[in-house]
Design an enzyme around this catalytic site. Structure first.
Site, PDB file in Angstrom:
ATOM      1  N   ASP A 245       0.866  -1.177   0.000  1.00  0.00           N
ATOM      2  CA  ASP A 245       0.000   0.000   0.000  1.00  0.00           C
ATOM      3  C   ASP A 245       0.905   1.231   0.000  1.00  0.00           C
ATOM      4  O   ASP A 245       1.188   1.821   1.036  1.00  0.00           O
ATOM      5  CB  ASP A 245      -0.898  -0.023   1.243  1.00  0.00           C
ATOM      6  CG  ASP A 245      -1.907   1.120   1.269  1.00  0.00           C
ATOM      7  OD1 ASP A 245      -1.943   1.909   0.305  1.00  0.00           O
ATOM      8  OD2 ASP A 245      -2.649   1.215   2.266  1.00  0.00           O
ATOM      9  N   SER A 342      -1.182   2.665   6.705  1.00  0.00           N
ATOM     10  CA  SER A 342      -2.086   2.046   5.742  1.00  0.00           C
ATOM     11  C   SER A 342      -3.516   2.053   6.273  1.00  0.00           C
ATOM     12  O   SER A 342      -4.378   2.737   5.756  1.00  0.00           O
ATOM     13  CB  SER A 342      -1.642   0.609   5.438  1.00  0.00           C
ATOM     14  OG  SER A 342      -2.590  -0.053   4.613  1.00  0.00           O
TER      15      SER A 342
END
Length: 458
Positions: A245, A342
């Site tokens: 991510d 994230s």
């Protein structure tokens, strides 16, 4: 809404603000590496977290299949290395690890066995709202299910964990819901979305850029430092969901100054490099919504099943975060970049699980390096920073208004980070610290939002 409060996971930040940061004993790392009993080649070394991470990497390569994970004992400042029984080589393996300065512990589950168990979970229990990560302290896989995993989904997860065998995995319930920390309102903007930055970097072509969360990078291509403002940076690469991510966003102005720092609200931490996470290490997160928070790394190689899809290879921590904190920086007391925020569950009142993209793998994937990304204009990392609660997601927003010393030139606009309430007006929520945020390691070289380190946004 106002985030002007001190959570129980704040990094020892009291109402005193900037002065309290000094009390946190954070800015001046003084846990110097030394060795206990230097005359004894098998003495366990006393190590800083960054040195422990380096030693763990070396021992993993040295010990090969005998290596079964490691973690940092923060109380003793020691690296604990797990080894499995390797028959006749057992004593040799232990001696090698001890000579290197680690504390050695024999365990049952090998790295290969835990990886196989993780693959079984992936095949049978990829359920939104679940996660799993290797916990070397227990030598097991820690499986977590959020509040949406009920009924048949819970039964399926539980039976899969049980099928792995005794002592391979543990399962626990989380009160929250796993999500990326997306919110509309501050730090950097693109349409109705906001995110913040993790760390300024130099892209492979030598241009100034920054790292942020991948789910920010796929949400929009161009980002501004003020709501409805002109774009100042463009997404170059983004990964989410899937193998990480993270996103690389390049500044549109090649003369943007992008110092490798993290702003803590009037004080900055120089980011000297990137390091792999080690379980047990104390880490600090800056966020434009919640400010400076701390906690520990609790798991590695985490898989998280978000509603948008599965993300692998993350770091699991017990550091709190809230909407507005995505993309923000995770770093050590020694000034080493560890991760990018994230997502996770919970908040900074009740706590929860939070996951981070490792900076080392993000840098490798996008071909970037930590460090100054340009020579021109820019934001001074120590520009005036207002704020009664430095690092607490401040409400009064002095950062971008008073602290935009290079603001106009660096794109820090008095508005980006001048939001009266962190995350409330869509103005940059970390304003009191974010006066510098852009210049700081996360701060978006230009963007003021994202209190230090650009934490914040999504």
């Amino acid at each position: 809404m106002s985030h002007k409060r001190v959570s129980k996971r704040k990094a020892v930040i009291a109402v005193g603000g900037v002065a309290a940061l000094g009390a946190a004993a954070f800015l001046l790392p003084h846990a110097n590496a030394s060795q206990e009993g230097s005359g004894d080649t098998t003495a366990v070394k006393t190590l800083k977290a960054g040195d422990a991470s380096d030693l763990a990497s070396r021992l993993q390569e040295l010990l090969g299949d005998a290596f079964a994970g490691s973690y940092y004992d923060a109380a003793q400042q020691q690296l604990v290395v797990n080894v499995i029984d390797v028959s006749g080589d057992k004593n040799n393996v232990i001696v090698q690890a001890q000579k290197a300065g680690a504390k050695v512990r024999e365990v049952e589950n090998s790295t290969a066995e835990l990886k196989t168990a993780a693959q079984t979970l992936k095949a049978r229990a990829t359920i939104p709202g679940t996660s799993w990560a290797v916990d070397p302290r227990t030598n097991q896989i820690l499986v977590t299910a959020d509040s949406t995993v009920t009924g048949g989904k819970w039964d399926r997860l539980e039976s899969t964990v049980q099928s792995l065998g005794s002592g391979v995995a543990t399962i626990k319930k989380s009160a929250g819901t796993f999500k990326t920390f997306a919110s509309g309102g501050d730090a950097i903007f693109a349409g109705g979305a906001r995110c913040s930055l993790g760390f300024n970097v130099t892209a492979g072509d030598g241009s100034p850029a920054f790292l942020t969360a991948g789910h920010c990078g796929v949400a929009a291509e161009q980002w501004s430092d003020a709501q409805n403002g002109a774009p100042i940076a463009t997404v170059d690469q983004a990964t989410f969901p899937g193998d990480g991510d993270f996103a690389l966003v390049k500044y549109d102005d090649p003369n943007t100054q992008a110092p490798s720092e993290v702003n803590l609200g009037g004080q900055t931490v120089q980011i000297s490099g990137a390091a792999d996470a080690t379980v047990g290490t104390q880490v600090f997160r800056m966020g434009s919504t919640t400010g400076l928070s701390d906690g520990q790394v609790v798991g590695l190689d985490a898989t998280v099943n978000y509603p948008e899809g599965t993300v692998t290879g993350l770091i699991q921590t017990n550091v709190c975060a809230e909407p507005g904190d995505s993309g923000g920086s995770l770093f050590t007391q020694d000034g080493l970049a560890i991760g990018l925020t994230s997502g996770g569950s919970g908040d900074c009142t009740v706590g929860g699980e939070t996951f981070f993209q490792p900076v080392t793998t993000a840098l490798q994937a996008v071909g970037a390096t930590l460090g100054d990304g340009g020579a021109g204009g820019g934001l001074g990392a120590d520009d005036q920073v207002g704020g009664e609660e430095a690092g607490a997601g401040a409400d009064q927003g002095a950062g971008a208004d008073q602290g935009a010393a290079a603001g106009e030139e660096a794109g820090a606009g008095q508005e980006a980070g001048a939001g009266q309430e962190a995350g409330a007006d869509g103005q940059a929520g970390a304003d009191q610290q974010a006066g510098d945020a852009g210049g700081n390691g996360g701060g978006h070289g230009k963007a003021r939002g994202g209190n230090g380190a650009g934490t914040g946004g999504h």
